[in-house]
Design an enzyme around this catalytic site. Sequence first.
Site, PDB file in Angstrom:
ATOM      1  N   GLY A  23       0.807  -1.227   0.000  1.00 56.65           N
ATOM      2  CA  GLY A  23       0.000   0.000   0.000  1.00 56.65           C
ATOM      3  C   GLY A  23       0.835   1.268   0.000  1.00 56.65           C
ATOM      4  CG  ASN A  25      -1.565   3.262  -3.485  1.00 62.11           C
ATOM      5  OD1 ASN A  25      -1.587   3.220  -2.255  1.00 62.11           O
ATOM      6  ND2 ASN A  25      -2.617   3.002  -4.218  1.00 62.11           N
ATOM      7  CB  THR A  26      -2.088   6.907  -0.946  1.00 64.33           C
ATOM      8  OG1 THR A  26      -2.599   8.159  -0.509  1.00 64.33           O
ATOM      9  CG2 THR A  26      -2.739   5.808  -0.138  1.00 64.33           C
ATOM     10  N   GLY A  27      -0.500   8.071   1.354  1.00 61.74           N
ATOM     11  CA  GLY A  27      -0.387   8.182   2.812  1.00 61.74           C
ATOM     12  C   GLY A  27       0.998   7.896   3.379  1.00 61.74           C
ATOM     13  CB  ILE A  28       1.882   6.194   6.561  1.00 59.73           C
ATOM     14  CG1 ILE A  28       1.067   7.147   7.459  1.00 59.73           C
ATOM     15  CG2 ILE A  28       3.131   5.705   7.273  1.00 59.73           C
ATOM     16  CD1 ILE A  28       0.343   6.453   8.608  1.00 59.73           C
ATOM     17  N   GLY A  29       2.616   5.067   3.687  1.00 55.70           N
ATOM     18  CA  GLY A  29       3.431   4.156   2.874  1.00 55.70           C
ATOM     19  C   GLY A  29       4.183   4.888   1.774  1.00 55.70           C
ATOM     20  CB  SER A 152      -3.173   1.758  15.200  1.00 53.42           C
ATOM     21  OG  SER A 152      -3.837   2.875  15.753  1.00 53.42           O
ATOM     22  CE1 TYR A 179      -7.348   0.443  11.413  1.00 52.18           C
ATOM     23  CE2 TYR A 179      -7.487   1.673  13.476  1.00 52.18           C
ATOM     24  CZ  TYR A 179      -6.805   1.343  12.314  1.00 52.18           C
ATOM     25  OH  TYR A 179      -5.577   1.902  12.044  1.00 52.18           O
TER      26      TYR A 179
HETATM   27  N1  LIG Z   1      -3.511   7.563   9.504  1.00 54.10           N
HETATM   28  C1  LIG Z   1      -3.461   7.324  10.785  1.00 54.10           C
HETATM   29  O1  LIG Z   1      -3.750   8.193  11.627  1.00 54.10           O
HETATM   30  C2  LIG Z   1      -3.026   5.981  11.296  1.00 54.10           C
HETATM   31  C3  LIG Z   1      -2.932   5.782  12.685  1.00 54.10           C
HETATM   32  C4  LIG Z   1      -2.520   4.546  13.173  1.00 54.10           C
HETATM   33  C5  LIG Z   1      -2.206   3.525  12.293  1.00 54.10           C
HETATM   34  N2  LIG Z   1      -2.324   3.729  10.943  1.00 54.10           N
HETATM   35  C6  LIG Z   1      -1.989   2.606  10.058  1.00 54.10           C
HETATM   36  O2  LIG Z   1      -1.036   3.035   9.090  1.00 54.10           O
HETATM   37  C7  LIG Z   1      -1.196   2.275   7.895  1.00 54.10           C
HETATM   38  C8  LIG Z   1      -1.215   3.201   6.698  1.00 54.10           C
HETATM   39  O3  LIG Z   1      -2.341   4.049   6.823  1.00 54.10           O
HETATM   40  P1  LIG Z   1      -2.508   5.452   6.065  1.00 54.10           P
HETATM   41  O4  LIG Z   1      -2.960   6.422   7.070  1.00 54.10           O
HETATM   42  O5  LIG Z   1      -1.341   5.722   5.220  1.00 54.10           O
HETATM   43  O6  LIG Z   1      -3.802   5.082   5.188  1.00 54.10           O
HETATM   44  P2  LIG Z   1      -4.206   5.396   3.676  1.00 54.10           P
HETATM   45  O7  LIG Z   1      -3.722   6.727   3.248  1.00 54.10           O
HETATM   46  O8  LIG Z   1      -5.675   5.105   3.596  1.00 54.10           O
HETATM   47  O9  LIG Z   1      -3.399   4.253   2.891  1.00 54.10           O
HETATM   48  C9  LIG Z   1      -3.728   2.913   3.078  1.00 54.10           C
HETATM   49  C10 LIG Z   1      -3.062   2.051   2.037  1.00 54.10           C
HETATM   50  O10 LIG Z   1      -3.545   0.714   2.181  1.00 54.10           O
HETATM   51  C11 LIG Z   1      -3.937   0.255   0.906  1.00 54.10           C
HETATM   52  N3  LIG Z   1      -4.996  -0.766   0.951  1.00 54.10           N
HETATM   53  C12 LIG Z   1      -6.239  -0.675   1.468  1.00 54.10           C
HETATM   54  N4  LIG Z   1      -6.912  -1.804   1.244  1.00 54.10           N
HETATM   55  C13 LIG Z   1      -6.067  -2.639   0.574  1.00 54.10           C
HETATM   56  C14 LIG Z   1      -6.184  -3.946   0.041  1.00 54.10           C
HETATM   57  N5  LIG Z   1      -7.331  -4.653   0.092  1.00 54.10           N
HETATM   58  N6  LIG Z   1      -5.120  -4.497  -0.572  1.00 54.10           N
HETATM   59  C15 LIG Z   1      -3.959  -3.805  -0.694  1.00 54.10           C
HETATM   60  N7  LIG Z   1      -3.787  -2.546  -0.235  1.00 54.10           N
HETATM   61  C16 LIG Z   1      -4.845  -1.988   0.391  1.00 54.10           C
HETATM   62  C17 LIG Z   1      -4.454   1.488   0.198  1.00 54.10           C
HETATM   63  O11 LIG Z   1      -4.536   1.265  -1.185  1.00 54.10           O
HETATM   64  P3  LIG Z   1      -5.677   1.936  -2.088  1.00 54.10           P
HETATM   65  O12 LIG Z   1      -5.117   3.250  -2.508  1.00 54.10           O
HETATM   66  O13 LIG Z   1      -5.854   0.961  -3.199  1.00 54.10           O
HETATM   67  O14 LIG Z   1      -6.909   2.066  -1.236  1.00 54.10           O
HETATM   68  C18 LIG Z   1      -3.394   2.490   0.601  1.00 54.10           C
HETATM   69  O15 LIG Z   1      -2.253   2.355  -0.197  1.00 54.10           O
HETATM   70  C19 LIG Z   1      -2.462   1.428   8.078  1.00 54.10           C
HETATM   71  O16 LIG Z   1      -2.095   0.111   8.396  1.00 54.10           O
HETATM   72  C20 LIG Z   1      -3.170   2.077   9.250  1.00 54.10           C
HETATM   73  O17 LIG Z   1      -3.937   1.154   9.998  1.00 54.10           O
HETATM   74  C21 LIG Z   1      -2.719   4.926  10.420  1.00 54.10           C
END
Ligand SMILES: NC(=O)c1ccc[n+]([C@@H]2O[C@H](COP(=O)([O-])OP(=O)(O)OC[C@H]3O[C@@H](n4cnc5c(N)ncnc54)[C@H](OP(=O)(O)O)[C@@H]3O)[C@@H](O)[C@H]2O)c1
Length: 297
Positions: A23, A25-29, A152, A179
């Site tokens: 993942g 392609n966006t966000g933290i990754g 998280s 979640y």
């Molecule tokens: N943001 C926060 O405040 C926060 C806090 C604590 C923990 N986290 C954790 O940090 C991680 C990254 O989160 P983020 O905030 O960067 O979220 P995000 O911007 O929503 O990015 C999530 C990533 O996961 C991918 N994904 C979702 N469903 C998928 C699937 N079925 N198969 C493959 N890839 C999939 C998404 O791909 P698509 O673009 O295709 O949807 C996207 O690349 C997550 O594990 C989240 O639980 C985040």
Amino acid sequence: MTGETGEHSDTDGMRGKVVLITGGNTGIGKQTAIALARMGARVTITSRSPEKGQAALADIRRAADSEAVECMRLDLASLTSVRDFAGEFLATHPRLDVLINNAGLALGTRSETEDGFESTLGVNHLGHFALTGLLLDRLKHSAPSRIVVLSSDAHRGAVRGLDLDDLHARRRYSAATAYCRSKLANILFTLELSERLQGSGVTVNAVHPGMVKTEFAGEDDVRGVIGFLVKLSHLVSLTPEQGARNSVYAASSPELAGVSGKYFVRRRPVRPSRPAQDKQTALRLWELSEQATGVHM
Ligand SMILES: NC(=O)c1ccc[n+]([C@@H]2O[C@H](COP(=O)([O-])OP(=O)(O)OC[C@H]3O[C@@H](n4cnc5c(N)ncnc54)[C@H](OP(=O)(O)O)[C@@H]3O)[C@@H](O)[C@H]2O)c1
């Protein structure tokens, strides 16, 4: 030397390392990919959508000034996709130095993956369980190597732990609980895997990125109370660059050589919740995950 996003200079040994970020392609990754590519790593990100993946790839290459970044298709909600991806990755990558299980989602209503798993657990834990298992021998052959699991602090919300008799929430479903439990499963997986990897040269650690403003729990995913709380949290959230610091630290810091089975918050090891330290539940979850995915490690 530590830079803006918490990365270390390439003298710390990331040059030429092969890194896979689910993942990315966006966000933290995506920000994690940029930081590690800047340090000289060869980075693979994954995306469900080829268009979104290609757009992210162009951004990452530009931001990191590196061509050593690629995107491959992976849908963690499908064991067929996980197997296809792993087969292609293994056929084209003789080594894997760092696996970052980053992808994740939160949903507003109950749904199931292609394989009949509750989707939050299916994507956040079971898809990654299968992927890790399929890539584990390559990580062992590349040792010293690392696995980083995005969990998280929301795992603390699963105050009663996992419901091992109703893992897929067929009898009772709450989006928030699903979640929190999936993030608890991430830490229990880290705990059990670190025990099994002792002496292998492969380490595994879980991280909490902080509250980060990303696409996470966006319009289409979560509405109602959780959606409102997520929007409210954006007022005080970290940027994705800041949110990537902990992942980059766990993936690359020389300080963490040999360190395994820990949960990091703001680059410090922190004790997770009591249910997250329960070794019996960790073992039972492992057995159930092997049964569900058919992947044995
Ligand atoms: N943001 C926060 O405040 C926060 C806090 C604590 C923990 N986290 C954790 O940090 C991680 C990254 O989160 P983020 O905030 O960067 O979220 P995000 O911007 O929503 O990015 C999530 C990533 O996961 C991918 N994904 C979702 N469903 C998928 C699937 N079925 N198969 C493959 N890839 C999939 C998404 O791909 P698509 O673009 O295709 O949807 C996207 O690349 C997550 O594990 C989240 O639980 C985040």
